[in-house]
Design an enzyme around this catalytic site. Structure first.
Site, short mmCIF file in Angstrom:
data_model
loop_
_atom_site.label_atom_id
_atom_site.label_comp_id
_atom_site.label_asym_id
_atom_site.label_seq_id
_atom_site.Cartn_x
_atom_site.Cartn_y
_atom_site.Cartn_z
N ASP A 290 -63.03 14.89 1.81
CA ASP A 290 -63.64 15.62 0.69
C ASP A 290 -65.13 15.76 0.93
OD1 ASP A 290 -64.07 16.86 -1.70
OD2 ASP A 290 -63.87 15.06 -2.92
N GLU A 324 -70.69 21.18 -4.97
CA GLU A 324 -69.39 21.30 -5.65
C GLU A 324 -69.14 20.11 -6.56
OE1 GLU A 324 -65.11 20.73 -6.39
OE2 GLU A 324 -66.43 19.39 -5.30
N ASP A 352 -60.16 22.33 0.13
CA ASP A 352 -60.81 21.22 -0.56
C ASP A 352 -59.76 20.30 -1.18
OD1 ASP A 352 -62.69 19.54 -1.68
OD2 ASP A 352 -63.07 20.83 -3.41
#
Ligand code: ZN
Length: 458
Positions: A290, A324, A352
């Protein structure tokens, strides 16, 4: 044989030839990916040299420079930075959580503050614990039982759910809004069981927000193993005290950037296809799954095209989005600029969801596009990536949705272990499987190839 029959047979043969050609091209895409280790080593460099890349941090800027220089070696037509302003939340060093029990003694807990949280007063917070497993339970207990205490949300993720994202969705609300809700009843702080499938001693962080709340109180995550220890000790000593201390705070906003590599389309340069991942990560992790992995997979799409000699008809943009995890300022800026320049985006794809074995894609688009894109599904069958669902797409590209004609997609991988790694010190490069990483990149390259070559509607 009449001419109609001949023409039907001819078009059938042409279709077959074209279909077989595409199958061959796709096989070349997967072989090119499987024979290449470049992405894997770029990811290693990112994870080991620039971990803790939270938007606004010094390491996020170093990661931007690193990724830009990497992309400059990848023969894009242009590589450039797109400026955006990000908030800068800083954890402020060591965080402390300790159980102080007259019956059991003192036990150190593995805790960390949640992103956006306020810190504790300098001397920390010392308070009794109220353990709950739902907001309803909290409401029932009310202010009388909660005022002046620390609310401990201790609901584990449901291990029986095959799709861990579903289990995540059921409990992530405690992390996101727990502090705001508990403050309504006079709580001093909240301690939230880490939203993870792992039984570990890592606290898993993530974003929280203050909404409709009389007071901003500190919010901490506690590792699952320590959540179980605390819960057990509470049975023996319901009056035990927990000490929590943190120094997190907001610093001044910072200038930051998306990193973009662009290849001009050979036939339709004014139609855009965006492929990306987010370059920022939480500040307690290498951010391998991630989302460093999603970034290198996206760059990999273009490398694969070069390897097989495919020249995109439409303009291909590979984007490393910033911020993000916190406020998605990078994704917002990208969509804002696309709108301002009147760019026609036909497809945006994000990776993602981790870098485990690819299973297919999740799409978010209009019905007619969905029918069309579903017709590509069979091409993925030999690679085990033919699950096409409509469960939404990536967070960063979602801001492009304002353009109602776009197809948004996200690579979908085996979700079993994603939340073991998620937002914790366990998300390291060592937990990346090179073959899965490359298969993900190949699957992304394949769907981009199909959309680029054939478009998205009749
Ligand atoms: Zn992510």
């Amino acid at each position: 044989m009449n001419t109609l029959k001949i023409s039907i047979i001819t078009s059938y043969c042409l279709l077959l030839v074209s279909c077989n050609t595409d199958k061959t091209e796709i096989a070349r895409i997967y072989s090119a990916a499987q024979n290449d280790s470049t992405s894997y080593y770029i990811l290693r460099g990112l994870c080991k040299n620039y971990p803790n890349r939270l938007g606004g941090s010094a390491n996020s800027i170093r990661a931007i420079d690193y990724m830009k220089s990497i992309m400059e070696q990848e023969k894009f037509d242009t590589v450039y930075l797109q400026e955006c302003t990000v908030t800068h939340w800083d954890r402020g060093g060591e965080e402390i959580g300790t159980i102080k029990s007259n019956k059991v003694g003192s036990t150190r807990l593995s805790v960390c503050t949640l992103g956006n949280s306020v810190g504790t007063p300098n001397k920390g917070i010392n308070a009794e614990i109220v353990e709950v497993k739902s907001f309803e339970e909290l409401e029932k207990l009310g202010e009388k039982a909660i005022k002046g205490k620390i609310v401990f949300f201790n609901k584990p993720m449901d291990a029986t759910k095959i799709n861990s994202f579903e289990a995540y969705g059921e409990v992530v609300g405690f992390r996101f809004s727990g502090a705001s809700v508990a403050a309504n009843y006079g709580a001093e702080a909240v301690l939230v069981r880490s939203v993870t499938t792992a039984n570990d001693t890592f606290p898993h962080t993530g974003v929280m927000r203050y909404e409709n709340t009389p007071k901003q109180i500190p919010a901490f995550a506690i590792s699952t193993i320590h959540a179980d220890i605390l819960s057990k000790q509470l049975v023996d000593d319901p009056k035990l005290i927990v000490h929590l201390k943190s120094n997190c705070k907001f610093l001044a906003d910072e200038k930051s950037f998306n990193v973009i590599g662009e290849v001009r389309g050979s036939e339709f340069p004014d139609e855009y296809i965006t492929v990306g991942g987010h370059l920022d990560s939480w500040d307690n992790t290498e951010g391998a799954h991630d989302d460093g992995g999603g970034c290198v997979q996206s760059i990999g799409v273009w490398r694969i095209f070069r390897d097989i000699g495919y020249i995109p008809k439409r303009t291909l943009r590979v984007v490393m989005f910033m911020d993000e995890e916190m406020n998605q300022r990078g994704g917002r800026k990208y969509a804002e600029m696309a709108k301002q320049k009147g760019e026609k985006h036909i497809f945006a794809l994000e990776s993602d969801g981790g870098c485990d074995k690819p299973k297919g894609f999740s799409f978010d688009t209009k019905e007619n596009h969905l029918n069309y894109i579903n017709s590509y599904k069979n091409f993925f069958e030999p690679y085990g990536a033919d699950q096409f669902v409509s469960h939404g797409a990536g967070v960063d590209i979602d801001f492009l949705k304002e353009d109602h004609d776009i197809i948004l997609g996200e690579l979908m991988v085996d979700p079993t272990h994603y939340f073991d790694y998620h937002h914790s010190g366990y998300d390291t490069f060592e937990h990346i499987n090179k073959e899965f990483l490359q298969q993900g990149s190949a699957s992304m390259a394949t769907i981009v190839f199909l959309v680029d070559k054939f478009g998205v509607s009749e």
